[in-house]
Design an enzyme around this catalytic site. Structure first.
Site, PDB file in Angstrom:
ATOM      1  N   GLU A 177      -5.372  -8.860  -0.299  1.00  0.00           N
ATOM      2  CA  GLU A 177      -5.737  -8.377   1.395  1.00  0.00           C
ATOM      3  C   GLU A 177      -7.618  -8.283   0.583  1.00  0.00           C
ATOM      4  O   GLU A 177      -7.867  -7.602  -0.482  1.00  0.00           O
ATOM      5  CB  GLU A 177      -5.704  -7.389   1.764  1.00  0.00           C
ATOM      6  CG  GLU A 177      -4.092  -7.032   2.173  1.00  0.00           C
ATOM      7  CD  GLU A 177      -3.485  -5.601   2.744  1.00  0.00           C
ATOM      8  OE1 GLU A 177      -4.495  -5.060   3.906  1.00  0.00           O
ATOM      9  OE2 GLU A 177      -2.604  -5.767   3.088  1.00  0.00           O
ATOM     10  N   GLU A 220       0.890  -0.960  -0.508  1.00  0.00           N
ATOM     11  CA  GLU A 220       0.207   0.024  -0.030  1.00  0.00           C
ATOM     12  C   GLU A 220       1.060   1.294   0.201  1.00  0.00           C
ATOM     13  O   GLU A 220       0.704   1.815   0.774  1.00  0.00           O
ATOM     14  CB  GLU A 220      -1.072  -0.027   1.055  1.00  0.00           C
ATOM     15  CG  GLU A 220      -2.096  -1.081   1.497  1.00  0.00           C
ATOM     16  CD  GLU A 220      -3.078  -1.057   1.920  1.00  0.00           C
ATOM     17  OE1 GLU A 220      -3.404   0.024   3.318  1.00  0.00           O
ATOM     18  OE2 GLU A 220      -3.848  -1.470   1.687  1.00  0.00           O
TER      19      GLU A 220
HETATM   20  O1  AHR Z   1      -5.357  -5.854   7.511  1.00  0.00           O
HETATM   21  C1  AHR Z   1      -5.477  -4.829   7.770  1.00  0.00           C
HETATM   22  C2  AHR Z   1      -4.225  -3.505   7.024  1.00  0.00           C
HETATM   23  O2  AHR Z   1      -5.871  -2.892   5.727  1.00  0.00           O
HETATM   24  C3  AHR Z   1      -2.941  -3.416   6.198  1.00  0.00           C
HETATM   25  O3  AHR Z   1      -2.468  -3.561   7.037  1.00  0.00           O
HETATM   26  C4  AHR Z   1      -3.003  -2.490   5.375  1.00  0.00           C
HETATM   27  O4  AHR Z   1      -2.171  -3.413   4.012  1.00  0.00           O
HETATM   28  C5  AHR Z   1      -4.666  -2.693   4.474  1.00  0.00           C
HETATM   29  O5  AHR Z   1      -4.666  -1.099   4.733  1.00  0.00           O
END
Ligand code: AHR
Length: 495
Positions: free
Chosen positions: A305, A173
């Site tokens: 994610e 990110e």
């Molecule tokens: O999964 C929680 C968080 O969500 C992670 O650390 C990040 O990559 C995302 O914003």
């Protein structure tokens, strides 16, 4: 009645087992307590890994595990997590609750966990606050088999042989917590950092994952691909990258008003389902941009994610992201995994966030107790899709859920044995739907059903409130039928 047509003559491609992958971050009680405990904690463990958790994860055949973050990855300095545990550096986990991170779970522990799970390894490197040298030395430490400073350090720390790193993420990110970069700036850094992710073992090359967009940020995808996409090189199967990541979470009420995991209205149920279905649009959007550079689809869209994100459970640390998991989560998992199966030509890996005790976890723990969530059951019911050939599916008369969503969502695949797995979910919170599988020549079927009231969930006092049961299947000349109750998920195996 919903009629499911499956075309056995035109497989869509292999469903990479990695689509069923997981994510574990140094966040809340995911690693510590959830997976890793003190050897003398009284909780049965092997080298610190909880036996109950490892066993439950093996049952769903975890194919790959991503670590150490998330946002944590861009603050993680791997050398703090090696050597004798008692002398490892302590740090503040600024992203997640401001707690002290004692680094007792580090590189060696991660590979031990993956060894016990029998899964592939996905390491996420630090671009946000780390140097190229730090990243390149980590790769050398993990994978170099020969005489070098890092290989020697690894041996001194008790592991002479190198490990295998299957995937390496170059930052996380980086448009946000990983450095607040512009796409152009990150893209150039990506080119540079990935150069030093050296391939020491050409027989087992590391697949490099480039940091991709947040949700629908097509501008990021375009700029990053324009700058970083490069034709294959003898050292790199796919040039500079093997995958581009995508992160997408379902927040039913939006980021500012996520809502409770267990107390929700019918309206929130359908808002959640609609947001889960949006994953398909995102794959089309970013996959379409990728097609321009990579029409042969060699580079994977890596949804590393995904999952639901609600308000934390009352009374728990807001930075720990601990939430319960109901039938609503089971439906989100079912719908999302069906979408991934149906787009397996582009989606080559996906990691649910997160494995234990954080966000849409498959397992929850409290002291020595552990419960399997409804999401865990969906992963179990879908596990035969891993490595199978996806088959095109169309649903006639899917019915509607919440007035506008197609109620019955499906995917199908054929295993090497020739058997077919069909997984179907009913998005309606109130109406059941009869389903017929119109498949000539397939007569024997057996199935499993996960069903329950929308808010049903497993607790430490009632760990089996939601569990799988046998699905009643009717076999007739015109196909195989069964009934999907409201909020039901079914998995059917056809011989
Ligand atoms: O999964 C929680 C968080 O969500 C992670 O650390 C990040 O990559 C995302 O914003």
């Amino acid at each position: 009645m919903a009629i499911i047509h499956i075309d056995e003559t035109k497989p869509l491609g292999r469903i990479a087992p990695e689509i069923y992958g997981h994510f574990s971050e140094h966040l809340g009680r995911c690693i510590y307590e959830g997976i890793f405990v003190k050897p003398d904690s009284g909780i049965p463990n092997v080298n610190g890994m909880r036996c109950d958790v490892v066993e439950a994860l093996k049952e769903i055949r975890v194919p790959v595990l991503r670590w150490p973050g998330g946002c944590f990855a861009d603050e993680y300095h791997w050398k703090d997590g090696i050597g004798p545990r008692e002398s490892r550096k302590r740090m503040v986990n600024t992203h997640w609750g401001g707690v002290v991170e004692d680094n007792s779970f580090g590189t060696h522990e991660f590979f031990e966990l993956c060894r016990q799970l029998g899964c592939k390894t996905y390491i996420n490197g630090n671009v946000g606050s780390g140097t190229v040298q730090e990243m390149s030395e980590w790769v050398e430490y993990m994978t170099f088999d020969g005489v070098s400073p890092m290989a020697q350090l690894r041996a001194e720390n008790g592991h002479k042989d190198p490990w295998r790193v299957d995937y390496f993420g170059v930052g996380n990110e980086n448009w946000g917590c990983g450095g607040n970069m512009t796409p152009g700036y990150y893209a150039n850094l990506y080119r540079r950092y990935q150069t030093y992710v050296r391939q020491y073992d050409h027989a087992a090359p590391i697949r490099k994952i480039c940091g991709g967009p947040n949700v629908d940020d097509a501008k990021w995808t375009k700029k990053v691909l324009k700058t970083c996409f490069a034709p294959p090189h003898p050292d790199d199967a796919h040039g500079f990258m093997d995958g581009l990541s995508l992160h997408y979470y379902v927040h039913p009420g939006g980021w500012q008003n996520k809502g409770s995991a267990t107390v929700f209205t019918e309206e929130e149920w359908y808002a959640t389902m609609e947001k889960a279905l949006y994953m398909e649009e995102l794959i089309r959007l970013h996959g379409g941009i990728m097609d321009k550079y990579d029409p042969e689809k060699k580079v994977g869209l890596i949804v590393d994610e995904w999952g639901t994100w609600y308000d934390v459970e009352p009374g728990t640390n807001p930075g720990f992201l601990y939430q319960q998991n109901t039938m609503r989560d089971a439906l989100v998992a079912a719908v999302t995994l069906n979408i991934f199966n149906n787009h397996c030509d582009r989606v080559q890996m996906a990691c649910i966030a997160q494995m234990v005790n954080v966000l849409q976890a498959v397992l929850l723990t409290e002291g020595e107790k552990m419960v399997k969530t409804p999401t865990w059951h969906v992963f179990r019911m879908y596990r035969d899709h891993q490595g199978a050939q996806a088959l095109p599916v169309t649903v006639e008369d899917a019915g509607t859920a919440g007035g506008k969503l197609p109620a019955v969502q499906v995917s199908a695949s054929r295993m090497e044995s020739g058997e077919i797995t069909v997984t179907a979910a009913n998005l309606s919170m109130t109406e059941s739907r009869t389903v017929r599988l119109a498949l000539a020549g397939r007569k024997t079927a057996e199935g499993v059903l996960l069903a329950g009231e929308a808010h049903a969930h497993n607790t430490f006092d009632e760990p089996e409130a939601v569990q799988e049961q046998a699905l009643a299947v009717t076999q007739a000349e015109d196909g195989i039928s069964f009934t999907l109750p409201p909020c039901g998920v079914a998995s059917v195996r056809l011989a």
